[in-house]
Design a protein around this motif. Structure first.
Motif, short mmCIF file in Angstrom:
data_model
loop_
_atom_site.label_atom_id
_atom_site.label_comp_id
_atom_site.label_asym_id
_atom_site.label_seq_id
_atom_site.Cartn_x
_atom_site.Cartn_y
_atom_site.Cartn_z
N ASN A 129 0.80 -1.23 0.00
CA ASN A 129 0.00 0.00 0.00
C ASN A 129 0.83 1.28 0.00
O ASN A 129 0.27 2.37 0.04
N PRO A 141 -6.70 4.01 5.71
CA PRO A 141 -7.64 3.14 4.99
C PRO A 141 -8.86 3.89 4.46
O PRO A 141 -9.32 3.62 3.34
N LEU A 187 -9.34 -2.18 -2.15
CA LEU A 187 -8.69 -3.37 -1.59
C LEU A 187 -7.45 -3.00 -0.77
O LEU A 187 -7.21 -3.59 0.30
N MET A 188 -6.68 -2.02 -1.25
CA MET A 188 -5.51 -1.57 -0.50
C MET A 188 -5.92 -0.94 0.82
O MET A 188 -5.25 -1.11 1.85
N ILE A 204 -8.71 -1.65 2.56
CA ILE A 204 -9.15 -2.74 3.43
C ILE A 204 -7.96 -3.51 3.98
O ILE A 204 -7.90 -3.85 5.16
N GLU A 205 -6.99 -3.76 3.09
CA GLU A 205 -5.79 -4.49 3.49
C GLU A 205 -4.99 -3.74 4.55
O GLU A 205 -4.51 -4.32 5.53
N SER A 206 -4.87 -2.41 4.39
CA SER A 206 -4.09 -1.62 5.34
C SER A 206 -4.80 -1.51 6.69
O SER A 206 -4.15 -1.25 7.71
N TYR A 207 -6.12 -1.70 6.69
CA TYR A 207 -6.86 -1.65 7.96
C TYR A 207 -6.72 -2.95 8.75
O TYR A 207 -6.52 -2.93 9.97
N ILE A 225 -4.48 -5.60 8.02
CA ILE A 225 -3.13 -6.17 8.10
C ILE A 225 -2.15 -5.11 8.53
O ILE A 225 -1.97 -4.11 7.85
N TYR A 266 1.70 -4.11 9.28
CA TYR A 266 3.06 -4.56 8.98
C TYR A 266 4.02 -4.11 10.10
O TYR A 266 3.87 -3.09 10.69
#
Length: 222
Positions: A20, A81, A212-213, A215-218, A220, A222
């Motif tokens: 992201n 997000p 999608l990015m 949702i992914e950053s919310y 998942i 890192y």
């Protein structure tokens, strides 16, 4: 000091590959028809926004403990997000509206006029200030936690260690983002040329990727 250099370099290289941080810029470069120079310039702005927040938090960690880092992470986990998802929904909406407009124009105009319309659409656009600022602010509120924690180690070497770590992180991250965005944009352009479906629905697809990015950053971390 060697430990600080190698550790900072390794963390920076690993962190720059987080999807992201560069995939949204690669797809936006294609759909907004930015030149390579404009794409690189915007990537530098986004990269500096991202590394600046990390550096600021890192510098304050020694003074305020980990409370500031925790607050920034909470804000970033929500704000970033939301920005990506909202931008994605805007592009999806524009994509569907643009497709309907093209269909209507195709029926109303002849081949020559239709060609002219496409020719106009292929012109490179100037980057939208609102778009650049929105994405840069999203990155600003998502500092790298691992580097921030590492600042406490760099602090044992005094101001020299902190400045050295900051330089390594800012340089490696910004340059890495430029390279990844440029390569990603090239791949996306080649895929669009090979698969016409991607070209026709590029805004909708870009919107879906941004959503999608987001949702992914919310979900998942890192």
């Amino acid at each position: 000091m060697i430990q600080i250099i190698l550790g900072g370099l390794l963390l920076s290289i690993i962190h720059v590959f987080i999807p992201n941080h560069w995939i949204p810029l690669a797809v936006l470069s294609k759909v907004e028809k930015w030149s390579r120079f404009e794409t690189a310039r915007i990537t530098v702005i986004a990269g500096l926004s991202y590394t600046l927040s990390t550096t600021i938090v890192g510098l304050f960690i020694g003074l305020l403990g980990y409370k500031l880092n925790a607050v920034i992470n909470i804000i970033g986990s929500i704000y970033a997000p939301i920005v990506l998802i909202v931008l994605g929904l805007i592009y999806i909406n524009f994509g569907f509206r643009n497709n309907r407009t093209k269909i209507k124009k195709r029926h109303r105009r002849g081949r020559q006029k239709h060609f002219n319309v496409n020719k106009v659409e292929l012109r490179k656009k100037k980057p939208s200030l609102a778009l650049v600022m929105s994405f840069s602010s999203a990155l600003f509120f998502t500092p790298c936690t691992e580097i921030d924690v590492y600042y406490s180690n760099a602090g044992t070497f005094g101001l020299t260690g902190i400045i050295l770590l900051s330089f390594i992180y800012i340089f490696v991250t910004t340059v890495g983002m430029i390279i990844l965005v440029d390569l990603g944009a090239k791949v996306i352009r080649k895929l669009s040329e090979k698969f016409l479906f991607l070209e026709r629905h590029e805004r909708v697809i870009t919107g879906l990727i941004l959503v999608l990015m987001g949702i992914e950053s919310y979900f998942i971390k890192y």
